[in-house]
Write a protein that holds these residues in place. Structure first.
Motif, PDB file in Angstrom:
ATOM      1  N   HIS A  44      14.429 -11.333 -40.004  1.00 27.49           N
ATOM      2  CA  HIS A  44      15.089 -11.669 -38.736  1.00 27.49           C
ATOM      3  C   HIS A  44      16.119 -12.776 -38.920  1.00 27.49           C
ATOM      4  CE1 HIS A  44      12.143  -9.119 -36.766  1.00 27.49           C
ATOM      5  NE2 HIS A  44      11.210  -9.726 -37.480  1.00 27.49           N
ATOM      6  N   LEU A  45      15.768 -13.797 -39.671  1.00 30.42           N
ATOM      7  CA  LEU A  45      16.737 -14.852 -39.962  1.00 30.42           C
ATOM      8  C   LEU A  45      17.838 -14.340 -40.875  1.00 30.42           C
ATOM      9  CD1 LEU A  45      14.347 -17.910 -40.310  1.00 30.42           C
ATOM     10  CD2 LEU A  45      16.197 -17.659 -38.646  1.00 30.42           C
ATOM     11  N   ASP A  46      17.519 -13.444 -41.783  1.00 34.29           N
ATOM     12  CA  ASP A  46      18.544 -12.872 -42.657  1.00 34.29           C
ATOM     13  C   ASP A  46      19.554 -12.069 -41.836  1.00 34.29           C
ATOM     14  OD1 ASP A  46      17.118 -13.992 -44.716  1.00 34.29           O
ATOM     15  OD2 ASP A  46      16.266 -12.097 -45.429  1.00 34.29           O
ATOM     16  N   ARG A  47      19.064 -11.320 -40.866  1.00 30.30           N
ATOM     17  CA  ARG A  47      19.964 -10.542 -40.009  1.00 30.30           C
ATOM     18  C   ARG A  47      20.858 -11.465 -39.195  1.00 30.30           C
ATOM     19  NH1 ARG A  47      16.425  -7.731 -36.521  1.00 30.30           N
ATOM     20  NH2 ARG A  47      16.750  -9.333 -34.937  1.00 30.30           N
ATOM     21  N   LEU A  48      20.263 -12.532 -38.656  1.00 27.81           N
ATOM     22  CA  LEU A  48      21.067 -13.494 -37.908  1.00 27.81           C
ATOM     23  C   LEU A  48      22.095 -14.154 -38.816  1.00 27.81           C
ATOM     24  CD1 LEU A  48      21.523 -15.086 -35.240  1.00 27.81           C
ATOM     25  CD2 LEU A  48      19.920 -16.783 -36.151  1.00 27.81           C
ATOM     26  N   ALA A  49      21.690 -14.502 -40.034  1.00 28.75           N
ATOM     27  CA  ALA A  49      22.601 -15.156 -40.969  1.00 28.75           C
ATOM     28  C   ALA A  49      23.804 -14.275 -41.284  1.00 28.75           C
ATOM     29  CB  ALA A  49      21.861 -15.516 -42.258  1.00 28.75           C
ATOM     30  N   PRO A 194       0.172 -21.698 -32.986  1.00 24.38           N
ATOM     31  CA  PRO A 194       0.992 -22.194 -31.871  1.00 24.38           C
ATOM     32  C   PRO A 194       2.396 -21.619 -31.766  1.00 24.38           C
ATOM     33  CG  PRO A 194      -0.148 -24.008 -32.955  1.00 24.38           C
ATOM     34  CD  PRO A 194      -0.353 -22.794 -33.809  1.00 24.38           C
ATOM     35  N   ASP A 195       3.056 -21.319 -32.876  1.00 20.21           N
ATOM     36  CA  ASP A 195       4.453 -20.918 -32.777  1.00 20.21           C
ATOM     37  C   ASP A 195       4.659 -19.624 -31.996  1.00 20.21           C
ATOM     38  OD1 ASP A 195       5.650 -23.091 -33.966  1.00 20.21           O
ATOM     39  OD2 ASP A 195       5.688 -22.228 -35.975  1.00 20.21           O
ATOM     40  N   ALA A 196       3.692 -18.736 -31.991  1.00 16.11           N
ATOM     41  CA  ALA A 196       3.824 -17.522 -31.181  1.00 16.11           C
ATOM     42  C   ALA A 196       3.781 -17.856 -29.693  1.00 16.11           C
ATOM     43  CB  ALA A 196       2.730 -16.521 -31.537  1.00 16.11           C
ATOM     44  N   LEU A 197       2.997 -18.872 -29.324  1.00 14.72           N
ATOM     45  CA  LEU A 197       2.974 -19.303 -27.925  1.00 14.72           C
ATOM     46  C   LEU A 197       4.322 -19.898 -27.527  1.00 14.72           C
ATOM     47  CD1 LEU A 197      -0.562 -20.972 -27.707  1.00 14.72           C
ATOM     48  CD2 LEU A 197       0.080 -18.570 -27.388  1.00 14.72           C
ATOM     49  N   ALA A 199       7.217 -19.023 -28.871  1.00 16.68           N
ATOM     50  CA  ALA A 199       8.130 -17.884 -28.744  1.00 16.68           C
ATOM     51  C   ALA A 199       7.936 -17.179 -27.405  1.00 16.68           C
ATOM     52  CB  ALA A 199       7.910 -16.909 -29.892  1.00 16.68           C
ATOM     53  N   ASN A 200       6.690 -16.982 -27.015  1.00 21.79           N
ATOM     54  CA  ASN A 200       6.418 -16.312 -25.730  1.00 21.79           C
ATOM     55  C   ASN A 200       6.956 -17.122 -24.556  1.00 21.79           C
ATOM     56  OD1 ASN A 200       5.121 -14.340 -27.192  1.00 21.79           O
ATOM     57  ND2 ASN A 200       3.057 -15.042 -26.715  1.00 21.79           N
ATOM     58  N   LEU A 201       6.819 -18.431 -24.630  1.00 24.01           N
ATOM     59  CA  LEU A 201       7.337 -19.290 -23.567  1.00 24.01           C
ATOM     60  C   LEU A 201       8.858 -19.202 -23.513  1.00 24.01           C
ATOM     61  CD1 LEU A 201       6.018 -21.190 -21.503  1.00 24.01           C
ATOM     62  CD2 LEU A 201       6.279 -23.049 -23.144  1.00 24.01           C
ATOM     63  N   ALA A 202       9.502 -19.176 -24.673  1.00 23.07           N
ATOM     64  CA  ALA A 202      10.960 -19.058 -24.716  1.00 23.07           C
ATOM     65  C   ALA A 202      11.422 -17.723 -24.142  1.00 23.07           C
ATOM     66  CB  ALA A 202      11.448 -19.217 -26.153  1.00 23.07           C
ATOM     67  N   ILE A 203      10.684 -16.664 -24.419  1.00 17.35           N
ATOM     68  CA  ILE A 203      11.027 -15.337 -23.889  1.00 17.35           C
ATOM     69  C   ILE A 203      10.984 -15.336 -22.367  1.00 17.35           C
ATOM     70  CG2 ILE A 203      10.122 -12.983 -23.697  1.00 17.35           C
ATOM     71  CD1 ILE A 203       9.408 -13.235 -26.721  1.00 17.35           C
ATOM     72  N   ALA A 304       9.250 -14.161 -37.811  1.00 17.12           N
ATOM     73  CA  ALA A 304       8.877 -13.127 -36.841  1.00 17.12           C
ATOM     74  C   ALA A 304       8.971 -13.652 -35.413  1.00 17.12           C
ATOM     75  CB  ALA A 304       7.468 -12.616 -37.136  1.00 17.12           C
ATOM     76  N   GLN A 305       8.586 -14.906 -35.201  1.00 16.29           N
ATOM     77  CA  GLN A 305       8.650 -15.480 -33.853  1.00 16.29           C
ATOM     78  C   GLN A 305      10.104 -15.656 -33.412  1.00 16.29           C
ATOM     79  OE1 GLN A 305       5.582 -15.185 -32.864  1.00 16.29           O
ATOM     80  NE2 GLN A 305       5.153 -14.904 -35.048  1.00 16.29           N
ATOM     81  N   ILE A 306      10.941 -16.097 -34.329  1.00 18.09           N
ATOM     82  CA  ILE A 306      12.365 -16.234 -34.007  1.00 18.09           C
ATOM     83  C   ILE A 306      12.953 -14.864 -33.691  1.00 18.09           C
ATOM     84  CG2 ILE A 306      14.616 -16.820 -35.013  1.00 18.09           C
ATOM     85  CD1 ILE A 306      13.149 -19.092 -36.529  1.00 18.09           C
ATOM     86  N   GLY A 307      12.530 -13.852 -34.436  1.00 21.37           N
ATOM     87  CA  GLY A 307      12.998 -12.500 -34.161  1.00 21.37           C
ATOM     88  C   GLY A 307      12.671 -12.042 -32.757  1.00 21.37           C
ATOM     89  N   LYS A 308      11.494 -12.387 -32.251  1.00 26.94           N
ATOM     90  CA  LYS A 308      11.118 -12.011 -30.882  1.00 26.94           C
ATOM     91  C   LYS A 308      12.049 -12.657 -29.856  1.00 26.94           C
ATOM     92  CE  LYS A 308       6.210 -11.778 -32.164  1.00 26.94           C
ATOM     93  NZ  LYS A 308       4.888 -12.443 -32.009  1.00 26.94           N
ATOM     94  N   VAL A 309      12.378 -13.922 -30.093  1.00 28.58           N
ATOM     95  CA  VAL A 309      13.260 -14.629 -29.159  1.00 28.58           C
ATOM     96  C   VAL A 309      14.667 -14.035 -29.203  1.00 28.58           C
ATOM     97  CG1 VAL A 309      14.255 -16.873 -28.562  1.00 28.58           C
ATOM     98  CG2 VAL A 309      11.877 -16.731 -29.340  1.00 28.58           C
ATOM     99  N   LEU A 310      15.165 -13.747 -30.399  1.00 24.11           N
ATOM    100  CA  LEU A 310      16.491 -13.156 -30.527  1.00 24.11           C
ATOM    101  C   LEU A 310      16.549 -11.767 -29.890  1.00 24.11           C
ATOM    102  CD1 LEU A 310      17.331 -14.168 -34.209  1.00 24.11           C
ATOM    103  CD2 LEU A 310      18.220 -15.209 -32.113  1.00 24.11           C
ATOM    104  N   ASP A 311      15.491 -11.010 -30.040  1.00 29.44           N
ATOM    105  CA  ASP A 311      15.439  -9.684 -29.411  1.00 29.44           C
ATOM    106  C   ASP A 311      15.484  -9.800 -27.891  1.00 29.44           C
ATOM    107  OD1 ASP A 311      15.327  -8.486 -31.878  1.00 29.44           O
ATOM    108  OD2 ASP A 311      13.171  -8.073 -31.819  1.00 29.44           O
ATOM    109  N   GLU A 312      14.803 -10.798 -27.351  1.00 30.61           N
ATOM    110  CA  GLU A 312      14.816 -10.985 -25.898  1.00 30.61           C
ATOM    111  C   GLU A 312      16.191 -11.441 -25.408  1.00 30.61           C
ATOM    112  OE1 GLU A 312      13.384 -10.634 -22.126  1.00 30.61           O
ATOM    113  OE2 GLU A 312      12.368 -10.056 -23.994  1.00 30.61           O
ATOM    114  N   LEU A 313      16.846 -12.267 -26.185  1.00 28.62           N
ATOM    115  CA  LEU A 313      18.210 -12.677 -25.836  1.00 28.62           C
ATOM    116  C   LEU A 313      19.106 -11.453 -25.705  1.00 28.62           C
ATOM    117  CD1 LEU A 313      19.906 -15.433 -25.645  1.00 28.62           C
ATOM    118  CD2 LEU A 313      20.685 -14.835 -27.945  1.00 28.62           C
ATOM    119  N   GLN A 314      18.959 -10.519 -26.643  1.00 23.96           N
ATOM    120  CA  GLN A 314      19.731  -9.284 -26.600  1.00 23.96           C
ATOM    121  C   GLN A 314      19.300  -8.421 -25.420  1.00 23.96           C
ATOM    122  OE1 GLN A 314      22.163  -8.541 -29.073  1.00 23.96           O
ATOM    123  NE2 GLN A 314      22.761  -6.912 -27.660  1.00 23.96           N
TER     124      GLN A 314
END
Length: 485
Positions: A44-49, A194-197, A199-203, A304-314
């Protein structure tokens, strides 16, 4: 347990301004596939990069969490000892009257119509509130005036400090007084750490921000890969431990000393670890691979958590008007120079991830040297806001458009351990102000990429410009010793 606070504001909105999604990742050195390391699983970070300006030589100003983040937020080089400590934001912002405290770029954004939301660790404290490890959460905000909302979901751990050092069963390093291992692979869901929580909050917050009708700055601070190196088993299973590479140089550099390094005290706080780190002897290859395995698993988990947030942004249709910044607050030695931790003025502790995706712009890679101090003015230019006077960094927007820009500064300062360091495209020169006297270390990355030999004694007269830059970078933080004539 979700804790959140909203703060009163009276600011106009400017719906034409770009949004910002700022993602801070704790202790993330450039250990990603995007940086050419094909053994790391970071899709996910590689795709963003690939869609971003990826900075190959970004360096933190201070190799410790709180001071590095303070530097990012205020855009100024440290001039007092408070500014190189983890409580920099507490001492320079939280405890100050409004007229006396350092201004953050968040305040500038907020004063110009941005709605600012922080989730997780953006400043030093993991939920943005000031309290000690074993205390209940306080109501003292770490960055007064910066946030419209400051949020965190501490889940089964109860407080953010416990979550920061948390294990899958709800325990934590703090209350167990260090009687834990520095890693964990539990066969659990992502939300059992914790990091998944976060990500969920950011979504959920992105869904709300879409309807607010004003530009936003959403800061999301993830914990991993900070110690303990914990992640669900499925992320550990991405790696064959026997194939994980060891540190390319695990020794004290020639012509250097233990005083330039650290005793890995943070790592050794995890008392149940099978081995202790030391500057006298390297840990075994087997245990070194185990710990490096944990670091890599933690990276894959947070990826993976960053990927979830980026997917929600999209998914919310926000990506086309949102600038995405991913920043690692500093690097980390994984046995390099015999160190397991940060807190040195070597590249392993100072070099970290920086990528910036701008809507409508193609991705590229930038080799020139930049500093965390440059991010404040960069954000202001990206938001089309008036520059702030007195900052020590410079905007890197033009550099993103022209990576070979000949007028770019191309060096970065760092401070720690009674030392001042300057890094350019080839060398790192560091001066330590020790009781025993002045010590200089010079490393040539063209011939010595892993900093194995200090050549200050042989080559210092060949890098006069760098010596001048080092003197220029002395902000008064450390006492200048008389130079030999």
């Amino acid at each position: 347990m979700i804790c959140g606070t909203s703060f009163a504001r009276q600011n106009p909105s400017n719906q034409d301004s770009p949004n910002f999604l700022f993602i801070a990742v704790d202790d993330l050195r450039p250990e990603l596939g995007a940086y050419g390391l094909d053994y790391v699983h970071s899709p996910h970070l590689d795709r963003l990069a690939a869609e971003s300006s990826l900075f190959k030589n970004h360096f933190a100003t201070v190799p410790t969490c709180g001071a590095s983040r303070y530097n990012l937020l205020v855009g100024k080089l440290p001039k007092t000892t408070a500014e190189v400590g983890n409580l920099a934001a507490v001492q320079m912002i939280s405890k100050k009257e409004e007229r006396e405290r350092a201004m953050t770029f968040l305040e500038k954004l907020r004063g110009n119509g941005y709605y600012t939301v922080g989730i997780g660790k953006i400043s030093h404290h993991p939920d943005g509130y000031v309290y000690d490890y074993l205390e209940p959460k306080s109501d003292q905000i770490e960055l007064p005036g910066s946030w419209d909302e400051m949020l965190f979901d501490s889940g089964k751990w109860g407080t953010a400090h416990n979550a920061f050092f948390g294990y899958a069963d709800g325990s934590n390093r703090n209350t167990l007084k260090g009687q834990v291992k520095p890693y964990e692979s539990a066969d659990v869901a992502d939300e059992d750490y914790p990091d998944a929580l976060t990500a969920n909050l950011a979504i959920e917050k992105l869904k709300e921000l879409k309807g607010k009708g004003q530009p936003f700055f959403l800061g999301v601070g993830f914990f991993k890969p900070h110690l303990p190196f914990t992640a669900p088993k499925k992320y550990w299973d991405l790696y064959d431990e026997a194939e994980i590479p060891l540190a390319p140089f695990a020794a004290i550099p020639e012509n250097s000393s233990k005083a330039s390094l650290i005793q890995s005290g943070e790592f050794n706080q995890y008392i149940l670890g099978e081995e202790k780190a030391s500057l006298d002897v390297a840990m075994s290859d087997g245990y070194s691979r185990k710990v490096r395995h944990g670091y890599l698993a933690a990276i894959s988990y947070v990826d993976a958590q960053i990927g979830k947030v980026l997917d929600e942004l999209q998914r919310q249709g926000l990506a086309e008007n949102t600038i995405v910044i991913v920043w690692g607050d500093h690097g980390w030695h994984l046995g390099d120079q015999l160190v397991w931790g940060k807190h040195t003025l070597f590249d392993r502790a100072l070099q970290s991830v920086l990528m910036i995706r701008r809507p409508g712009k193609s991705g590229n890679q930038i080799e020139q040297v930049v500093s965390s101090t440059d991010i404040f003015p960069t954000i202001l230019e990206l938001a089309d806001l008036t520059p702030v006077e007195g900052l020590d960094g410079a905007s890197i927007v033009t550099l993103m458009d022209f990576p070979d820009l000949p007028t770019w500064r191309n060096y970065a300062y760092s401070y720690y351990n009674r030392g001042i360091s300057v890094r350019n495209s080839r060398y790192r020169l560091t001066e330590y102000f020790r009781k025993e006297g002045r010590e200089l270390e010079l490393y040539d990355f063209e011939t010595d990429p892993f900093q194995t030999k200090n050549i200050a004694g042989d080559k210092l007269d060949q890098v006069g410009e760098l010596v001048n830059l080092l003197e220029k970078g002395n902000t008064g933080l450390y006492q200048q010793e008389p130079r030999d004539q």
